[in-house]
Design an enzyme around this catalytic site. Structure first.
Site, PDB file in Angstrom:
ATOM      1  N   ALA A  58      14.199  28.139  16.451  1.00 16.70           N
ATOM      2  CA  ALA A  58      14.722  28.827  17.699  1.00 16.70           C
ATOM      3  C   ALA A  58      14.656  26.819  18.844  1.00 16.70           C
ATOM      4  CB  ALA A  58      14.303  29.336  18.754  1.00 16.70           C
ATOM      5  N   GLY A  62      12.337  20.322  24.088  1.00 18.97           N
ATOM      6  CA  GLY A  62      10.641  19.969  23.561  1.00 18.97           C
ATOM      7  C   GLY A  62      10.513  19.804  21.986  1.00 18.97           C
ATOM      8  N   HIS A  63      10.443  20.223  21.444  1.00 18.66           N
ATOM      9  CA  HIS A  63      11.252  19.764  20.127  1.00 18.66           C
ATOM     10  C   HIS A  63      11.917  19.071  19.776  1.00 18.66           C
ATOM     11  CE1 HIS A  63      11.210  24.816  19.322  1.00 18.66           C
ATOM     12  NE2 HIS A  63       9.815  24.712  18.851  1.00 18.66           N
ATOM     13  N   GLY A 174       2.936  19.785  20.050  1.00 17.85           N
ATOM     14  CA  GLY A 174       3.562  19.662  21.675  1.00 17.85           C
ATOM     15  C   GLY A 174       1.742  19.768  22.017  1.00 17.85           C
ATOM     16  N   LYS A 176       1.969  20.985  24.956  1.00 17.86           N
ATOM     17  CA  LYS A 176       2.133  23.027  25.324  1.00 17.86           C
ATOM     18  C   LYS A 176       1.470  23.615  24.952  1.00 17.86           C
ATOM     19  CE  LYS A 176       5.155  26.189  26.596  1.00 17.86           C
ATOM     20  NZ  LYS A 176       4.190  27.354  25.536  1.00 17.86           N
ATOM     21  N   ASP A 177       1.026  23.944  23.417  1.00 14.57           N
ATOM     22  CA  ASP A 177       0.547  24.466  23.235  1.00 14.57           C
ATOM     23  C   ASP A 177      -1.229  23.663  23.175  1.00 14.57           C
ATOM     24  OD1 ASP A 177       1.748  26.782  21.623  1.00 14.57           O
ATOM     25  OD2 ASP A 177       2.882  25.054  22.137  1.00 14.57           O
ATOM     26  N   GLN A 180      -4.173  25.304  19.972  1.00 13.86           N
ATOM     27  CA  GLN A 180      -3.335  25.084  19.022  1.00 13.86           C
ATOM     28  C   GLN A 180      -3.724  23.085  18.430  1.00 13.86           C
ATOM     29  OE1 GLN A 180       0.177  26.465  17.255  1.00 13.86           O
ATOM     30  NE2 GLN A 180       0.928  24.312  17.704  1.00 13.86           N
ATOM     31  N   VAL A 203       7.479  19.324  27.686  1.00 14.42           N
ATOM     32  CA  VAL A 203       8.819  18.399  28.269  1.00 14.42           C
ATOM     33  C   VAL A 203       9.625  20.382  28.795  1.00 14.42           C
ATOM     34  CG1 VAL A 203      11.776  18.619  27.825  1.00 14.42           C
ATOM     35  CG2 VAL A 203       9.446  17.803  26.613  1.00 14.42           C
ATOM     36  N   SER A 213      10.712  28.899  23.174  1.00  9.85           N
ATOM     37  CA  SER A 213      11.487  29.732  22.590  1.00  9.85           C
ATOM     38  C   SER A 213      11.244  31.053  23.393  1.00  9.85           C
ATOM     39  CB  SER A 213      11.268  29.417  21.003  1.00  9.85           C
ATOM     40  OG  SER A 213      11.007  28.278  20.438  1.00  9.85           O
TER      41      SER A 213
END
Ligand code: AMP
Length: 322
Positions: A58, A62-63, A174, A176-177, A180, A203, A213
């Site tokens: 998905a 960002g990806h 990222g 973002k995580d 992780q 992003v 996603s």
């Protein structure tokens, strides 16, 4: 699925070729699903650096940002698309997670990806659920890990396997995580994986919503409410010169005004230990939030510097420390 699967025998001629872009771009990316195809493809990427971008599919901008950064450094980019059952708990959204493989491959083609590895669970876990897993340890038991027990063991196990299978020089993840990313950096360091882990800033949509996603689950009113997360982070980061309690207060103030955002946590923590920073603390910190909006669970964060020159940061400068 109408996915174009190229036989491994074609690998050597498709990738790492010096032939003018026309040939290379027509055949890119090589889409493969099995271990033997991956081994053959990886053997063909023998000149220049290899970077990997691991995803659950998905794909969004960002990806794409991760892929672009990977491309800037490495001659070859491998994208993995794998919805890893090991990192989903019972009752989480594994069964409804969006699956858009053809569109994902189109994005990979647009971004000049060399190889897309999109295995099924039986390829990644040929003996079923692995009895031996990577343990994320104490850092995997807080924040996301407290709400999703076993999640980070599942993440690190698949990331470790994908690093072994793809043997990259660099792996892009990222910001973002954030938790992780921290755990992957720690695993690579603690278990001596020979790879550089590179962080890519989050992003966002023009209105601040972090791309995810899972955003496609949001109804129009959910989406409106979801803006409270990034707004809270901005409000907090704007008070970074004043110290931790001002940051926390400003962020909380935004979230309490959005009743549709059910907050799991809002924290200002040290970027390496994930422990709450004390009031005297100055330096880099992570302001992170998780909330449920409608049926969707969202996470977001912003790296900040606390102190006289305080404010939001694109990324942390400090290395991961024990
Ligand atoms: P996912 O497919 O959600 O597992 O994400 C794959 C990679 O993309 C992870 O390293 C994520 O941190 C990263 N990623 C997801 N969303 C964003 C975003 N909005 N900005 C930057 N990176 C992202």
């Amino acid at each position: 699925m109408s996915t174009n699967v190229t036989p491994p025998s074609a690998v050597g001629s498709n990738v790492g070729s010096n032939v003018a872009g026309s040939v290379a771009s027509r055949v890119r990316p090589l889409v493969i699903r099995t271990r033997s195809e991956l081994a053959a493809a990886r053997a063909g990427l023998d000149q220049g650096e290899v970077a990997v971008v691991m995803t659950m599919g998905a794909l969004h901008e960002g990806h794409a940002a991760l892929i672009r950064q990977a491309r800037e450094r490495a001659r070859h980019v491998v994208v993995t698309i794998f919805l890893n059952p090991l990192q989903f708990g019972p009752g989480e959204d594994l069964s409804r997670y969006p699956r858009t493989v053809d569109a994902d491959i189109a994005i990979c083609a647009r971004e000049g990806v060399d190889v897309v590895f999109t295995p099924t669970p039986d390829v990644v876990y040929p003996d079923g659920d692995p009895g031996v897993r990577v343990s994320a340890g104490p850092l995997g038991a807080v924040l996301e890990g407290q709400l999703r027990p076993g999640h980070f063991d599942g993440v690190l196990t698949v990331v470790g396997k994908m690093l072994h299978l793809t043997r990259p020089d660099a792996a892009y993840f990222g910001q973002k995580d954030a938790q992780q990313l921290l755990l992957i950096k720690r695993m690579v360091r603690d278990l001596d994986f020979p790879v550089d882990v590179v962080a890519v800033p989050t992003v966002r949509e023009h209105d601040g919503l972090a791309l995810s996603s899972r955003n496609i689950y949001l109804t129009a009113s959910d989406r409106e409410a979801a803006l409270a997360l990034s707004a809270a982070l901005r409000a907090g980061a704007d008070r970074a010169t004043e110290g931790p309690s001002a940051v926390r207060r400003a962020a909380r103030e935004v979230l309490v005004h959005e009743p549709l955002a059910l907050v799991d946590y809002l924290v200002l923590v040290h970027p390496s230990t994930l422990e709450d920073v004390p009031e005297w603390y100055r330096g880099e910190a992570l302001l992170a939030v998780a909330a449920r909006v409608g049926t969707t669970r969202l996470i977001d964060n912003v790296p900040v510097r606390l102190g006289p020159d305080g404010g939001p940061l694109d990324a942390f400068s400090a290395p991961v420390r024990r």
